[in-house]
Design an enzyme around this catalytic site. Structure first.
Site, short mmCIF file in Angstrom:
data_model
loop_
_atom_site.label_atom_id
_atom_site.label_comp_id
_atom_site.label_asym_id
_atom_site.label_seq_id
_atom_site.Cartn_x
_atom_site.Cartn_y
_atom_site.Cartn_z
N GLU A 158 -5.80 -8.01 0.31
CA GLU A 158 -6.42 -7.74 1.61
C GLU A 158 -7.87 -7.38 1.36
O GLU A 158 -8.18 -6.62 0.44
CB GLU A 158 -5.79 -6.53 2.31
CG GLU A 158 -4.47 -6.74 2.96
CD GLU A 158 -3.95 -5.48 3.64
OE1 GLU A 158 -4.75 -4.62 4.07
OE2 GLU A 158 -2.72 -5.34 3.71
N GLU A 193 0.80 -1.23 0.00
CA GLU A 193 0.00 0.00 0.00
C GLU A 193 0.83 1.28 0.00
O GLU A 193 0.75 2.09 0.95
CB GLU A 193 -0.96 0.01 1.20
CG GLU A 193 -2.08 -0.99 1.09
CD GLU A 193 -3.13 -0.85 2.19
OE1 GLU A 193 -3.10 0.13 2.96
OE2 GLU A 193 -3.99 -1.74 2.28
O1 IFM Z 1 -4.44 -3.08 8.99
C1 IFM Z 1 -4.32 -2.50 7.73
C2 IFM Z 1 -3.18 -3.12 6.96
O2 IFM Z 1 -1.97 -3.04 7.66
C3 IFM Z 1 -3.00 -2.42 5.64
N1 IFM Z 1 -4.23 -2.34 4.92
C4 IFM Z 1 -5.41 -1.90 5.62
C5 IFM Z 1 -5.58 -2.66 6.93
C6 IFM Z 1 -6.83 -2.19 7.68
O3 IFM Z 1 -6.73 -0.85 7.99
#
Ligand code: IFM
Length: 458
Positions: A365, A180
């Site tokens: 994710e 990210e």
């Molecule tokens: O917990 C985070 C993760 O580390 C990165 N993406 C978003 C998740 C939720 O906020």
């Protein structure tokens, strides 16, 4: 990707599961700082997240990620949970400051040995290890020298990546480079919600290029070492305008460019979008950078949580847009709007914008936090999480049916863990964790995901 607002499809049934049969893969994810605890163990150095949690008032509930799941010492418990869950792969991250405590120099063998044992335990359980090389834990020393604002940081990251790839690359055959970059740029350097808590607004934007350069360099190291498959993972959102007014439409287009295109265009077009009209300066590109950054990857990781509705800038605001509530949408415990159809649109939007340049996609994710007790007297019946996950999996099936090529789904997260500036107040896990005792208790969603994986393979 800016378009009309999307409506919520609440149906959580998995009527499209047949579209996600093998070789479609199922995974779960965590990240080092969020689960490991043991901040002072085995020669670990400080990262920007240590600095953040040690700043009074920075973390909502004052927690420090200690002990949390304490996975540095309890990884065998995580592997047992993954084994019973039946996932194909486990996405975890390697802590830079454990391997290179000051962000440069030789490797801390104790740390590499611990990650090596985790890899062996995973392989022993039939779970493919899928590490992320950078999940936000930049060594503090490098931040003092400018962090991701500095080109040099990309080369320091490449050195770190080389140490890890050399130590684990005989058994690890799948790598995420950077997690990210958009969150690091916008939340970390532009508005300061996340570490390193800088508030540079558009002056944060050189961090885009330096993170993408770091990805390109690490990808090259994986290739040179013949260490398997590699790609980056970024967060994408579906952007729509609050109204049809030209002002709102223009603001939505600007936000879409900033959040989505600025990061993905250089990967797949080999050039940055021109954001000069927004007053955004050109990226600090050197000869050869874009060729390296746009070298084809084996996959593209897409993290998705929620869509974004954008309106025109508020009076006197320093940025040319405003983020607004999504009308009519239910929200998670975080307040994030739940709109699964937005994931379908993101996946189709990437496909249509980048065409054949887009490699197969992995949803790296996806998940939701809901209000849950810090202590668990038994199994938590997290039906809202099950509904969220089911609807988003179905949204992926919809996207594949309409031409996307998604090959894997990853739940965020295997465990309740340290949710950055929210501390322990947001719980995303399939498994409840008592953050004082580190006791793990699978929730209903864990059993649901286990059954889903079994059914998808039947
Ligand atoms: O917990 C985070 C993760 O580390 C990165 N993406 C978003 C998740 C939720 O906020």
């Amino acid at each position: 990707m800016a378009s009309d607002p999307l409506t919520l499809d609440p149906a959580p049934s998995l009527r499209r599961l047949t579209l996600l049969r093998p070789p479609f893969r199922w995974s779960a994810a965590t990240a080092a700082f969020q689960i490991e605890g043991a901040r002072s163990a085995d020669g670990r150095g400080r990262s920007i997240w240590d600095d953040f949690v040690d700043t009074p008032g920075a973390v909502k509930d004052g927690s420090t990620a200690e002990p949390g799941p304490d996975s540095w010492r309890r990884s065998a418990e995580d592997v047992a949970l993954l084994d019973r869950l039946g996932v194909d792969r486990y996405r975890f991250s390697v802590s830079w400051t454990r391997v290179q405590p000051g962000g440069r120099g030789g490797a801390n063998r104790a740390a590499l040995d611990t990650y090596s044992r985790l890899v062996d335990e995973l392989l022993g359980a039939g779970v493919t290890p899928f590490p992320t090389l950078y999940h936000w834990d930049l060594p503090s020393e490098l931040e003092t020298e400018g962090g991701w604002l500095q080109r040099e940081t990309a080369f320091r990251f490449a050195d770190f990546a080389a140490l890890v790839i050399e130590a684990l690359g005989d058994r690890v055959r799948h790598w995420y480079t950077i997690n990210e970059p958009v969150s690091t740029t916008l939340q970390g350097y532009a508005i300061g919600e996340l570490a390193p808590a800088r508030q540079l607004l558009f002056d944060a934007l050189p961090t885009v290029h330096h993170q993408l350069l770091a990805h390109g360099l690490a990808q090259q190291i994986v290739r040179d070492a013949d260490a398997g498959q590699v790609g980056i993972v970024n967060n994408h959102t579906h952007v729509s305008a609050a109204t049809a007014s030209p002002e709102d439409q223009a603001a939505a287009a600007a936000y879409d460019a900033l959040h989505n295109h600025l990061f993905a265009d250089p990967l797949f077009f080999g050039e940055y979008p021109d954001l000069g009209a927004l007053g955004i300066p050109e990226q600090p590109v050197h000869d050869g950078d874009l060729a390296l950054i746009s070298e084809p990857s084996d996959f593209y990781g897409v993290n998705f949580y929620n869509p974004t509705v954008v309106g025109a800038a508020l009076p006197e605001a320093p940025i040319p847009f405003s983020l607004q509530p999504v009308p009519g949408a239910d929200v998670t415990g975080f307040g994030w709007p739940i709109v699964p159809a937005a994931l379908t649109e993101v996946l189709l939007g990437l496909r249509s914008r980048y065409g054949d340049a887009l490699p197969p996609v992995i949803v790296g994710e996806n998940g939701a936090s809901f209000s849950e007790p810090s202590r668990s007297a038994g199994r938590i019946e997290d039906t809202e999480r099950i509904a969220y996950l089911a609807a988003h999996i179905e949204a992926i099936a919809d996207a594949n049916e309409r031409g996307a090529d998604v090959r894997e789904y990853t739940v965020w997260s295997l465990l309740d863990n340290f949710e950055w500036a929210e501390g322990f107040s947001q719980r995303f896990g399939l498994v409840h964790v008592d953050h004082e005792t580190s006791q793990r208790t699978p929730k209903a969603s864990y059993e649901w995901y286990r059954a889903l994986i079994e059914e998808a393979r039947a």
